[in-house]
Write an enzyme that holds these catalytic residues in place. Structure first.
Site, PDB file in Angstrom:
ATOM      1  N   LYS A 190     -42.445  -9.582 -85.719  1.00 47.65           N
ATOM      2  CA  LYS A 190     -43.539  -9.101 -86.578  1.00 47.65           C
ATOM      3  C   LYS A 190     -43.308  -9.495 -88.031  1.00 47.65           C
ATOM      4  CE  LYS A 190     -47.342  -7.117 -87.748  1.00 47.65           C
ATOM      5  NZ  LYS A 190     -47.726  -5.717 -87.542  1.00 47.65           N
ATOM      6  N   LYS A 239     -45.758  -3.530 -98.281  1.00 44.36           N
ATOM      7  CA  LYS A 239     -44.632  -2.914 -97.571  1.00 44.36           C
ATOM      8  C   LYS A 239     -44.005  -3.878 -96.578  1.00 44.36           C
ATOM      9  CE  LYS A 239     -45.352  -0.900 -93.864  1.00 44.36           C
ATOM     10  NZ  LYS A 239     -45.266  -1.221 -92.394  1.00 44.36           N
TER      11      LYS A 239
END
Length: 289
Positions: free
Chosen positions: A166, A234
């Protein structure tokens, strides 16, 4: 059909949980914002009063939370579900995923990390791409549930492997968004009609899902969020942290991370990440009205 606890009913989590209900599963949902839990109940789910209430008796627990600290904070509640399969679909640091898996082993809870790509529309349509880390037997046990949520489900390695893939996904997406923003800004500065320009670019080697999905929003300055700048900021922090841990330089990722940080600093954190174009336009001195 499984008894499922779904914790985290946000932009992505709510449609995912609803799809599981529509597939016939018994789903208890919980979200820290009560309105989200109520919205889930209106669409056929069972509203839980707390995370611990949601996981009571669950065979499968799914978490879809914003960041590593959120997953760590909920772990004590999830690990009360002795013998359950915990599928964490949040995007968190690979180190956190591995630590959670280790805690699960000690508590008798099987854990797989299964972050997703595809955005809000993919969550609604059940067409997410899901990268899964964990023991092979646990991944196979999770597959019937994951098949409801996505169309590309790949076991990529041991615990933490899904989150590592990811991070790669997020750096590619952010980098491509940055390049699309620069291309559109260049075209605009030269007086080119953006719509046909994007059409021809999409048909060649420059074509991509990011170009197809994000260029219209950039052209029209419609930044209704499907994935917010705050969240991508983030995620890019996770990318750079993982690279530092591995001793791998990522110079292009570092640059786009700074641009995303600039978008956030300029007050665009709640906008879609395609709002990165506003930063590029500002650097070019273009009128953003």
């Amino acid at each position: 059909m499984a008894s499922i606890a779904f914790i985290g009913l946000g932009t992505m989590g709510l449609p995912m949980a609803v799809n599981l209900v529509r597939a016939g599963h018994d789903v208890a949902g919980f979200n820290r914002s009560p309105g989200k839990t109520a919205a889930f109940a209106e669409q056929g789910g069972t509203a839980a009063d707390s995370a611990r209430d949601a996981v009571r008796g669950a065979e499968v627990v799914i978490t879809m939370l914003p960041d590593s600290p959120d997953v760590e904070a909920i772990a004590d509640d999830v690990l009360t579900a002795d013998g359950a399969l915990w599928i964490d679909m949040s995007t968190i640091a690979p180190t956190t995923a591995r630590a959670v898996a280790e805690r699960g082993r000690a508590a008798g809870v099987r854990v797989v990390d299964a972050p997703v790509s595809g955005g809000e529309q993919g969550a609604i349509d059940g067409t997410l791409s899901i990268m899964v880390g964990g023991a092979a037997a646990d991944v196979e046990a999770a597959r019937p549930v994951l098949d409801v949520l996505g169309t590309t489900i790949v076991h990529v390695g041991p615990a933490g492997g899904g989150q590592t893939v990811k991070t790669a996904n997020q750096l590619i997406v952010a980098g491509t968004i940055g390049l699309v923003a620069e291309a559109l800004t260049l075209l605009r500065a030269q007086g080119v009609d953006l719509e046909p320009a994007v059409e021809v670019l999409s048909g060649g080697l420059a074509g991509s899902t990011v170009l197809n999905r994000k260029a219209p929003a950039m052209r029209n300055h419609d930044f209704t969020p499907s994935f917010r700048v705050d969240l991508h900021h983030k995620d890019l922090g996770i990318v750079l942290g993982s690279a530092r841990d591995a001793g791998v330089p990522l110079p292009l990722s570092a640059t786009v991370a700074q641009l995303m940080a600039a978008a956030r600093a300029q007050g665009h954190g709640d906008l879609d990440h395609s709002a990165l174009v506003l930063v590029i336009e500002q650097l070019a001195g273009l009128n953003q009205d």
